[in-house]
Design a protein around this motif. Sequence first.
Motif, PDB file in Angstrom:
ATOM      1  N   THR A  97       0.855  -1.184   0.000  1.00 34.33           N
ATOM      2  CA  THR A  97       0.000   0.000   0.000  1.00 34.33           C
ATOM      3  C   THR A  97       0.894   1.238   0.000  1.00 34.33           C
ATOM      4  N   SER A  98       0.282   2.404  -0.061  1.00 32.41           N
ATOM      5  CA  SER A  98       1.055   3.647  -0.043  1.00 32.41           C
ATOM      6  C   SER A  98       1.508   4.019   1.369  1.00 32.41           C
ATOM      7  N   VAL A  99       1.043   3.290   2.384  1.00 36.27           N
ATOM      8  CA  VAL A  99       1.427   3.554   3.773  1.00 36.27           C
ATOM      9  C   VAL A  99       2.606   2.662   4.134  1.00 36.27           C
ATOM     10  N   THR A 100       3.677   3.254   4.618  1.00 36.98           N
ATOM     11  CA  THR A 100       4.863   2.496   5.002  1.00 36.98           C
ATOM     12  C   THR A 100       4.509   1.473   6.076  1.00 36.98           C
ATOM     13  N   GLY A 101       4.882   0.214   5.851  1.00 38.05           N
ATOM     14  CA  GLY A 101       4.657  -0.853   6.814  1.00 38.05           C
ATOM     15  C   GLY A 101       3.302  -1.532   6.711  1.00 38.05           C
ATOM     16  N   LEU A 102       2.398  -0.988   5.895  1.00 33.57           N
ATOM     17  CA  LEU A 102       1.053  -1.547   5.786  1.00 33.57           C
ATOM     18  C   LEU A 102       0.901  -2.316   4.474  1.00 33.57           C
ATOM     19  N   LYS A 141     -13.472 -27.877   2.936  1.00 39.18           N
ATOM     20  CA  LYS A 141     -14.304 -26.692   2.733  1.00 39.18           C
ATOM     21  C   LYS A 141     -13.435 -25.561   2.192  1.00 39.18           C
ATOM     22  N   PHE A 142     -13.987 -24.771   1.289  1.00 42.17           N
ATOM     23  CA  PHE A 142     -13.260 -23.647   0.713  1.00 42.17           C
ATOM     24  C   PHE A 142     -13.507 -22.389   1.539  1.00 42.17           C
ATOM     25  N   GLY A 143     -12.556 -21.461   1.472  1.00 42.34           N
ATOM     26  CA  GLY A 143     -12.703 -20.224   2.236  1.00 42.34           C
ATOM     27  C   GLY A 143     -12.045 -19.047   1.548  1.00 42.34           C
ATOM     28  N   LEU A 144     -12.388 -17.867   2.039  1.00 41.23           N
ATOM     29  CA  LEU A 144     -11.884 -16.591   1.539  1.00 41.23           C
ATOM     30  C   LEU A 144     -11.226 -15.846   2.691  1.00 41.23           C
ATOM     31  N   ARG A 145     -10.103 -15.169   2.407  1.00 38.62           N
ATOM     32  CA  ARG A 145      -9.366 -14.406   3.415  1.00 38.62           C
ATOM     33  C   ARG A 145      -9.059 -13.017   2.858  1.00 38.62           C
ATOM     34  N   LEU A 146      -9.375 -11.982   3.618  1.00 36.52           N
ATOM     35  CA  LEU A 146      -9.061 -10.600   3.257  1.00 36.52           C
ATOM     36  C   LEU A 146      -8.564  -9.890   4.505  1.00 36.52           C
ATOM     37  N   GLY A 147      -7.521  -9.076   4.373  1.00 29.14           N
ATOM     38  CA  GLY A 147      -7.049  -8.413   5.584  1.00 29.14           C
ATOM     39  C   GLY A 147      -5.969  -7.390   5.371  1.00 29.14           C
ATOM     40  N   LEU A 148      -5.445  -6.923   6.498  1.00 28.51           N
ATOM     41  CA  LEU A 148      -4.364  -5.943   6.539  1.00 28.51           C
ATOM     42  C   LEU A 148      -3.309  -6.425   7.525  1.00 28.51           C
ATOM     43  N   GLU A 149      -2.049  -6.118   7.202  1.00 32.22           N
ATOM     44  CA  GLU A 149      -0.932  -6.425   8.087  1.00 32.22           C
ATOM     45  C   GLU A 149      -0.088  -5.164   8.237  1.00 32.22           C
ATOM     46  N   TYR A 150       0.266  -4.849   9.469  1.00 34.73           N
ATOM     47  CA  TYR A 150       1.114  -3.679   9.720  1.00 34.73           C
ATOM     48  C   TYR A 150       2.378  -4.127  10.436  1.00 34.73           C
ATOM     49  N   ALA A 151       3.541  -3.777   9.876  1.00 33.47           N
ATOM     50  CA  ALA A 151       4.830  -4.148  10.464  1.00 33.47           C
ATOM     51  C   ALA A 151       5.238  -3.110  11.500  1.00 33.47           C
ATOM     52  N   PHE A 152       5.262  -3.514  12.766  1.00 38.65           N
ATOM     53  CA  PHE A 152       5.745  -2.638  13.836  1.00 38.65           C
ATOM     54  C   PHE A 152       7.266  -2.575  13.817  1.00 38.65           C
ATOM     55  N   THR A 153       7.904  -3.735  13.579  1.00 36.07           N
ATOM     56  CA  THR A 153       9.348  -3.870  13.438  1.00 36.07           C
ATOM     57  C   THR A 153       9.567  -4.915  12.350  1.00 36.07           C
ATOM     58  N   PRO A 154      10.810  -5.141  11.908  1.00 36.26           N
ATOM     59  CA  PRO A 154      11.025  -6.210  10.919  1.00 36.26           C
ATOM     60  C   PRO A 154      10.602  -7.592  11.431  1.00 36.26           C
ATOM     61  N   SER A 155      10.564  -7.772  12.753  1.00 36.20           N
ATOM     62  CA  SER A 155      10.227  -9.075  13.313  1.00 36.20           C
ATOM     63  C   SER A 155       8.795  -9.201  13.811  1.00 36.20           C
ATOM     64  N   LEU A 156       8.113  -8.082  14.037  1.00 32.14           N
ATOM     65  CA  LEU A 156       6.792  -8.143  14.660  1.00 32.14           C
ATOM     66  C   LEU A 156       5.764  -7.357  13.857  1.00 32.14           C
TER      67      LEU A 156
END
Length: 195
Positions: A97-102, A141-156
């Motif tokens: 995304t255009s947001v750093t870490g997101l 069973k089939f499934g769908l996944r949608l989401g967001l991930e934000y990096a607080f640090t390179p490890s977390l």
Amino acid sequence: MNSIRTTLFALLALPLAAQTSGFSVGGALIQGLDAYKKAVNATTGFNLNAAYDTKVYKTDAPVRLQLAVGLMPGKESFGLKTSLTHFQLGADLLLDTSVTGLRGLAGLSLNSYSAQFSGTESTDAGDVDHHFPFKDVKGIKFGLRLGLEYAFTPSLSGELVFQQTELAGQSISDPLVRVGGVNPAWLQFGVRYHF
């Protein structure tokens, strides 16, 4: 002279130390939506997972492959209780995304459930309130996944993931009327540790 050389080698190694191996583990709190509550008469559960970040074959598109187990404890209603254990194999495209870490994530999953039933169902075929919501959960069973991930640090990193999967429907060979199609949906609020 030796201390300068050691310092230079340490500085050169810093970029390598910041890179992760691609492996990660995560844990999440599940907040069930209405379709989830239809299955277990509760709204909370837990998810544990292990994943590997790689690239889609012959492309530079990042993808996360994941194995997960979900614990979905039920709550008693009309003397009946249904709990689920959820096993999942998922693949998510990781979208910058255009947001750093997101990053966004969009993926599909293959799911297997095991159900634990307690209580005695009514023998009245039309008494839906006193029947388990489904009879069995056999099969993939089939499934769908949608989401967001934000990096607080390179490890977390933190995650917010919406999931919906198939689960069970009304079988025409079942003499008891049940609530019908049960396709649980939930939000996962989680953290991920990257190695």
